[in-house]
Design an enzyme around this catalytic site. Structure first.
Site, mmCIF file in Angstrom:
data_model
loop_
_atom_site.group_PDB
_atom_site.id
_atom_site.type_symbol
_atom_site.label_atom_id
_atom_site.label_comp_id
_atom_site.label_asym_id
_atom_site.label_seq_id
_atom_site.Cartn_x
_atom_site.Cartn_y
_atom_site.Cartn_z
ATOM 1 N NE ARG A 270 15.683 -26.657 26.237
ATOM 2 C CZ ARG A 270 15.081 -27.268 25.217
ATOM 3 N NH1 ARG A 270 15.623 -28.335 24.677
ATOM 4 N NH2 ARG A 270 13.930 -26.826 24.776
ATOM 5 C CG PHE B 183 17.477 -39.121 33.017
ATOM 6 C CD1 PHE B 183 16.500 -39.892 33.644
ATOM 7 C CD2 PHE B 183 17.156 -38.508 31.818
ATOM 8 C CE1 PHE B 183 15.241 -40.046 33.077
ATOM 9 C CE2 PHE B 183 15.902 -38.659 31.248
ATOM 10 C CZ PHE B 183 14.940 -39.416 31.870
ATOM 11 C CD GLU C 53 20.693 -41.960 31.489
ATOM 12 O OE1 GLU C 53 20.676 -43.119 31.961
ATOM 13 O OE2 GLU C 53 19.892 -41.582 30.603
ATOM 14 N NE ARG D 220 10.647 -28.900 26.553
ATOM 15 C CZ ARG D 220 9.389 -28.564 26.273
ATOM 16 N NH1 ARG D 220 8.629 -27.998 27.185
ATOM 17 N NH2 ARG D 220 8.890 -28.786 25.077
ATOM 18 C CG ASP E 292 8.317 -34.910 28.405
ATOM 19 O OD1 ASP E 292 7.423 -35.184 27.579
ATOM 20 O OD2 ASP E 292 9.506 -34.762 28.097
#
Lengths: 315, 279
Positions: free
Chosen positions: A8, A81, A56, A165, A115
């Site tokens: 990313r 998402f 989104e 990530r 998460d």
């Protein structure tokens, strides 16, 4: 080992570079520009960056409109998402008319970590591969991500770039040139072919090293384009090795393993094992603990390799 | 402005609209399926846009400086196809291929198949976002063209419409005009019974839009409202057009059952006779 970098982060840096070269490039975000590293683009090109807020579906529709008017929009958010929440927008507004929208989907897979399941996309490749006109790419490391961003901008049509990530090691060789729809043999071998993507390429290479100590010569392919799949390379590897293992940080339903199984089932059936998430949701935990819990390790890849070798048919 | 903009009076608009309504009936009857009610309710708005307002060139559908029209309520595409054909984007004969295998006229709009169609729609709620993206692109380029989006009243029950409404106001786009085809009916019944959309004007104002309300079958009001929308600065504008579902065909007017049903040959004949006689 080379410096580790999250894909990313490479994505965000590449967009700035791309933005300097091509004024048509615009970037959209849904309140995650710090996480997707597109804040770098926003800082340099504030007028070409559109934060659409936590909305989104609208972001994807706006991207479609920008593309239809000649822009090259990169729409960025978390993979969960970008795919699940916006599936119908991707389907009707973007893929049906094959508009030139690039989806930068970060935080894919279980390496999101703490998460938990709500934020861990383990089915995004399945959704994206099911869409006609969509190109689906999973860069394995920072340098490949940078090249994939430029390749996406250079080719018309919708692209899905799956980004992670955590920082990952560089696995592509020096001088490597990303070509969409082409896998890259990172290690030659004749006993088993390990077809991997994303973070699992590094695990596949480690597994090949482990197998080598047992006298097993494992080939390793970085199959960064999931769609269109490099059928020629796959068939060649199956013919040469006569046993195949796939490895992905994704469900075994609908991802790399499923695509490889479908192609080889039709074109060149050989013993096959799919290392991946076995039709489960993720959960909270440290990324490395989750990788172990879900069997996404070099040891599991090596175990799968031994299993398919034992099932090989004699020549 | 440019050579291809026809200047037609309201009498001529009425004549074109009557032809468009006849096309709609014939197309849907011929296809054996389709959505006559919502096509007839927006016909006058589309005719006014394409014959008086939009800067488009039928010989160059991809002319970069053209105005864009997005039919967000994609099921009303028979009206759009009929207007595009009347405007010269493709031959009238193609209208009778609606919904057939291999036709350029799909059951819902496909921008890759039909000259003049600017967005692929049909899954409700997506067109305003697409129009906003176009408007932002035009503004980035300092382009002269404008974007118009036609929404259905049932369609604004979709959450994405309000995401787009919020974003359009946030970005202060004034090259985007929305028009609501407010016929009050949706598949399962009146909006007020299925899912109340009122108070409509207050909702759009609360989202930061300029709002006006008109009779969507009066050409003078449609024209005046579109002029007004172009004069709004610093924010988007919406025209709430009060319409009658099935307008122009007596037995379809205000009848929810004609949302998505084709007329029989006899019904089509009656409808065409009525539309022949209308002034």
């Amino acid at each position: 080992m080379n410096a580790r970098e999250a894909t990313r982060a490479s994505y965000g840096a590449a967009l700035v570079e791309l933005g300097r070269q091509d004024p048509r490039v615009v970037v959209l975000d849904a309140d995650l520009s710090k996480s997707t590293y597109t804040s770098l683009f926003a800082r340099e090109f504030p007028h070409r960056h559109f934060n659409m807020g936590i909305a989104e579906q609208n972001m994807m529709g706006v991207a479609a409109g920008l593309a239809s008017a000649g822009k090259i929009p990169f729409a960025s958010t978390f993979a969960v998402f970008a795919t699940g929440r916006c599936f119908d927008q991707l389907r009707v507004s973007i893929c049906y008319p094959a508009l030139n929208v690039k989806i930068g989907a970060s935080h894919a897979g279980i390496t999101v970590g703490e998460d938990g399941a709500s934020h861990q996309a383990v089915e995004d490749l399945a959704l994206m591969c099911a869409l006609p006109n969509m190109t689906v790419v999973v860069p394995a490391d920072g340098p490949e991500t940078r090249q994939a961003v430029f390749a996406a901008a250079a080719q018309a049509g919708p692209w899905y770039l799956r980004l992670g990530r955590p920082p990952v090691p560089v696995v592509t060789p020096p001088g490597y040139r990303f070509q969409v729809g082409r896998g890259c043999v990172l290690r030659e071998g004749s006993d088993v072919a390990i077809i991997a993507c994303g973070v699992m390429v590094a695990e596949a290479l480690a597994a090949a090293g482990e197998l080598d100590r047992e006298g097993i010569r494992a080939a390793v392919v970085n199959m960064s384009t999931i769609k269109p799949l490099d059928v020629d390379l796959l068939v060649r590897m199956a013919r040469e090795c006569r046993a195949v293992v796939t490895a992905e940080e994704h469900s075994v339903v609908g991802g790399l393993g499923a695509a490889v199984a479908a192609v080889l089932g039709e074109e060149y059936p050989v013993p096959l094992r799919r290392v991946g998430i076995q039709d489960r949701f993720g959960q909270s935990g440290k990324p490395e603990d989750l990788m172990a819990e879900y069997g996404l390790t070099a040891a599991e890849v090596a175990r799968a390799a031994r299993a398919v070798i034992s099932r090989k048919r004699p020549r | 402005m440019h050579a291809h903009e026809p200047r037609v009076g309201e009498d001529e608009l009425a004549r074109v609209a009557r032809r468009v309504r006849r096309h709609i009936v014939r197309m849907i009857a011929g296809a054996g399926s389709g959505h006559p009610g919502g096509s007839l309710s927006c016909a006058d708005i589309l005719v006014t846009l394409y014959f008086r307002v939009l800067r488009v060139d039928p010989r160059r559908p991809q002319w970069p400086d053209r105005d864009r029209f997005v039919l967000s309520k994609g099921h009303a595409c028979p009206a759009l196809y009929a207007v595009l054909a009347e405007r010269g984007f493709f031959p009238l004969d193609e209208l009778w291929t609606l919904r057939r295998l291999g036709s350029s006229l799909q059951g819902h709009p496909d921008m890759r198949k039909t000259p003049g169609v600017e967005a692929s729609t049909g899954s409700l709620g997506q067109g305003l976002s697409v129009g906003l993206g176009m408007a932002l692109a035009g503004r980035l380029d300092g382009a002269p063209w404008r974007v118009y989006v036609l929404l259905g009243d049932g369609e604004i029950q979709e959450g994405q419409v309000w995401e787009a409404a919020m974003a359009a106001a946030h970005y202060g786009v004034d090259n985007l005009t929305a028009i609501l085809d407010w016929n009050g009916l949706q598949i399962d019944g009146p909006n007020d019974e299925v899912m109340t959309v009122r108070p409509v004007a207050d909702k759009w104002r609360a989202f930061g839009w300029e709002v006006t309300e008109i009779d969507g079958h009066r050409f003078d009001e449609i024209l005046e409202a579109l002029r007004w929308a172009r004069s709004v600065r610093g924010k988007p504008a919406i025209i709430l057009a009060r319409t009658v579902k099935g307008r122009g065909v007596s037995f379809m007017e205000g009848q929810v059952d004609w949302h998505g049903k084709a007329p029989s040959p006899a019904q089509a004949e009656q409808a065409l006779a009525e539309l022949e006689g209308e002034a």
